[in-house]
Design a protein around this motif. Structure first.
Motif, PDB file in Angstrom:
ATOM      1  N   LEU A   1      23.039  92.221  40.373  1.00  0.00           N
ATOM      2  CA  LEU A   1      23.291  90.610  40.860  1.00  0.00           C
ATOM      3  C   LEU A   1      24.691  90.373  40.741  1.00  0.00           C
ATOM      4  N   GLU A   2      25.429  90.775  39.912  1.00  0.00           N
ATOM      5  CA  GLU A   2      27.013  90.381  39.853  1.00  0.00           C
ATOM      6  C   GLU A   2      27.782  91.112  40.750  1.00  0.00           C
ATOM      7  N   ARG A   3      27.537  92.257  41.141  1.00  0.00           N
ATOM      8  CA  ARG A   3      28.029  93.257  42.237  1.00  0.00           C
ATOM      9  C   ARG A   3      27.918  92.353  43.467  1.00  0.00           C
ATOM     10  N   PHE A   4      26.821  92.095  43.958  1.00  0.00           N
ATOM     11  CA  PHE A   4      26.380  91.486  45.211  1.00  0.00           C
ATOM     12  C   PHE A   4      25.721  90.134  44.979  1.00  0.00           C
ATOM     13  N   PRO A   5      26.860  89.136  45.013  1.00  0.00           N
ATOM     14  CA  PRO A   5      26.462  87.695  44.815  1.00  0.00           C
ATOM     15  C   PRO A   5      25.802  86.977  46.067  1.00  0.00           C
ATOM     16  N   ILE A   6      25.128  86.058  45.985  1.00  0.00           N
ATOM     17  CA  ILE A   6      24.775  85.181  47.181  1.00  0.00           C
ATOM     18  C   ILE A   6      25.851  84.824  48.023  1.00  0.00           C
ATOM     19  N   LEU A   7      25.465  85.066  49.428  1.00  0.00           N
ATOM     20  CA  LEU A   7      26.650  84.738  50.340  1.00  0.00           C
ATOM     21  C   LEU A   7      26.683  83.361  50.482  1.00  0.00           C
ATOM     22  N   SER A   8      27.996  82.870  50.964  1.00  0.00           N
ATOM     23  CA  SER A   8      28.336  81.325  50.984  1.00  0.00           C
ATOM     24  C   SER A   8      27.920  81.133  52.380  1.00  0.00           C
ATOM     25  N   SER A   9      27.785  79.823  52.537  1.00  0.00           N
ATOM     26  CA  SER A   9      27.573  79.110  53.872  1.00  0.00           C
ATOM     27  C   SER A   9      28.412  79.560  54.921  1.00  0.00           C
ATOM     28  N   ASP A  10      29.691  79.685  54.481  1.00  0.00           N
ATOM     29  CA  ASP A  10      30.826  80.141  55.380  1.00  0.00           C
ATOM     30  C   ASP A  10      30.675  81.320  56.133  1.00  0.00           C
TER      31      ASP A  10
ATOM     32  N   THR B   1      11.603  74.955  66.894  1.00  0.00           N
ATOM     33  CA  THR B   1      12.867  75.394  67.132  1.00  0.00           C
ATOM     34  C   THR B   1      14.058  74.500  66.402  1.00  0.00           C
ATOM     35  N   ALA B   2      13.660  73.490  66.061  1.00  0.00           N
ATOM     36  CA  ALA B   2      14.744  72.642  65.422  1.00  0.00           C
ATOM     37  C   ALA B   2      15.690  73.575  64.356  1.00  0.00           C
ATOM     38  N   PRO B   3      15.132  74.272  63.493  1.00  0.00           N
ATOM     39  CA  PRO B   3      16.203  74.950  62.584  1.00  0.00           C
ATOM     40  C   PRO B   3      16.975  75.897  63.158  1.00  0.00           C
ATOM     41  N   VAL B   4      16.798  76.433  64.728  1.00  0.00           N
ATOM     42  CA  VAL B   4      17.815  77.234  65.241  1.00  0.00           C
ATOM     43  C   VAL B   4      18.773  76.496  65.711  1.00  0.00           C
ATOM     44  N   PHE B   5      19.001  75.246  65.645  1.00  0.00           N
ATOM     45  CA  PHE B   5      19.926  74.282  66.234  1.00  0.00           C
ATOM     46  C   PHE B   5      20.582  73.661  64.944  1.00  0.00           C
ATOM     47  N   GLY B   6      20.179  73.976  63.640  1.00  0.00           N
ATOM     48  CA  GLY B   6      20.645  73.623  62.538  1.00  0.00           C
ATOM     49  C   GLY B   6      22.155  74.447  62.170  1.00  0.00           C
ATOM     50  N   PRO B   7      22.732  73.948  61.292  1.00  0.00           N
ATOM     51  CA  PRO B   7      24.001  74.760  60.699  1.00  0.00           C
ATOM     52  C   PRO B   7      23.715  76.277  60.289  1.00  0.00           C
ATOM     53  N   GLY B   8      24.653  77.351  60.609  1.00  0.00           N
ATOM     54  CA  GLY B   8      24.382  78.730  60.118  1.00  0.00           C
ATOM     55  C   GLY B   8      24.143  78.815  58.789  1.00  0.00           C
ATOM     56  N   GLY B   9      23.411  79.792  58.291  1.00  0.00           N
ATOM     57  CA  GLY B   9      22.842  80.254  56.874  1.00  0.00           C
ATOM     58  C   GLY B   9      21.618  79.748  56.656  1.00  0.00           C
ATOM     59  N   HIS B  10      20.844  79.058  57.326  1.00  0.00           N
ATOM     60  CA  HIS B  10      19.557  78.770  57.257  1.00  0.00           C
ATOM     61  C   HIS B  10      18.614  79.717  57.786  1.00  0.00           C
ATOM     62  N   ALA B  11      17.166  79.794  57.329  1.00  0.00           N
ATOM     63  CA  ALA B  11      16.278  80.560  57.788  1.00  0.00           C
ATOM     64  C   ALA B  11      15.571  79.967  58.742  1.00  0.00           C
ATOM     65  N   TYR B  12      14.870  80.759  59.968  1.00  0.00           N
ATOM     66  CA  TYR B  12      14.272  80.405  60.882  1.00  0.00           C
ATOM     67  C   TYR B  12      12.845  81.144  60.791  1.00  0.00           C
TER      68      TYR B  12
END
Length: 266
Positions: free
Chosen positions: A66-75, A125-136
């Motif tokens: 988990l330290e080697r592979f952290p959560i990816l940022s929203s960017d 389909t609303a989540p598809v039009f949201g900001p990147g980094g969210h699940a659909y």
């Protein structure tokens, strides 16, 4: 008693004939046949072992992993879907005790006749039009939960479908959710199988993948080589989009869904 072995004993030695190796300890000499050491096929820095081209997942993920592979940022997700798709290969999906490595994806873009965004913004389909980094997450054929990673900026309407994965951790949970006692690629080669293995429902749609807890996307190793091909199951789309090479997979991985013969080096 084994008749092939003759034992001759003196006051301070024991000799076993038909030896291949001699071991000496003080004044006693014992000749025995050595056993070959098993060869380890574990990959350095990996959370799984490879056995006959099948990834054998561990029971839990270590803190080192988990330290080697952290959560990816929203960017990470704020790019065009066609660019995000290959970048997701090798990354990890984590939920509960289950960790999967992404091995195959498909890109769905704005003005794409195969993308759900073509219907515009609806309750589904609303989540598809949201900001990147969210699940659909949507239900397909009333049976399969399909996980997509939303790409690009808010309002664009693009996502990347997770088609196949390889197990890294939580094999028993995966098998239980899938109702399949197997360690072979059939366990996770297909988007519906991935959604089932993660225990997803449509309630996970719009979940932020860059926040701790729940469903997360972790960083992971970049594949050495990838293959590309047309997307699967979109015969209803225009010929231009049916033939577009927007499907990406890790080259040489057995954890890829059918058909494989349409994939080739880019």
């Amino acid at each position: 008693m084994n008749k092939k072995k003759k034992i001759q004993q003196t006051d301070k030695s024991v000799k076993i004939t038909n030896p291949t190796k001699t071991i000496r300890k003080s004044s006693t000499t014992i000749k025995v046949k050595p056993q070959p050491k098993p060869k380890s096929r574990a990959k350095p820095g990996s959370s799984f072992q490879e056995k006959d081209e099948i990834l054998v997942p561990t029971t839990s993920v270590s803190s080192v992993f988990l330290e080697r592979f952290p959560i990816l940022s929203s960017d990470f997700y704020q790019i065009e879907a066609l660019d995000l798709a290959p970048r997701l290969l090798g990354k990890y999906l984590k939920k509960d005790d289950v960790v999967l490595q992404i091995t195959e994806v498909e890109a769905y873009r704005p003005n794409d006749s195969a993308c759900h965004g073509r219907f515009g913004i609806t309750a589904r389909t609303a989540p598809v039009f949201g900001p990147g980094g969210h699940a659909y997450v949507y239900l397909c054929y009333g049976l399969h939960m399909m996980l997509n990673v939303v790409a690009d900026k808010e309002g664009v309407g693009a996502a990347v479908l997770i088609r196949s994965c390889a197990p890294v951790s939580g094999l028993e949970t995966i098998q239980q959710r899938r109702g399949l006692k197997s360690e072979k690629p059939v366990l996770l080669t297909g988007p519906g199988k991935v959604g089932q293995a993660l225990g997803l429902s449509t309630e996970w749609s719009n979940h932020p993948l860059f926040t701790p807890g729940g469903l997360e996307v972790l960083d992971g190793p970049e594949p050495e080589k990838i293959v590309v091909g047309p997307r699967v199951g979109i015969e209803y789309a225009s010929p231009e989009h049916v033939n577009a090479l927007w499907r990406f997979a890790i080259a040489g991985s057995p954890w890829i869904s059918a058909p494989k013969n349409t994939l080739r080096p880019p």
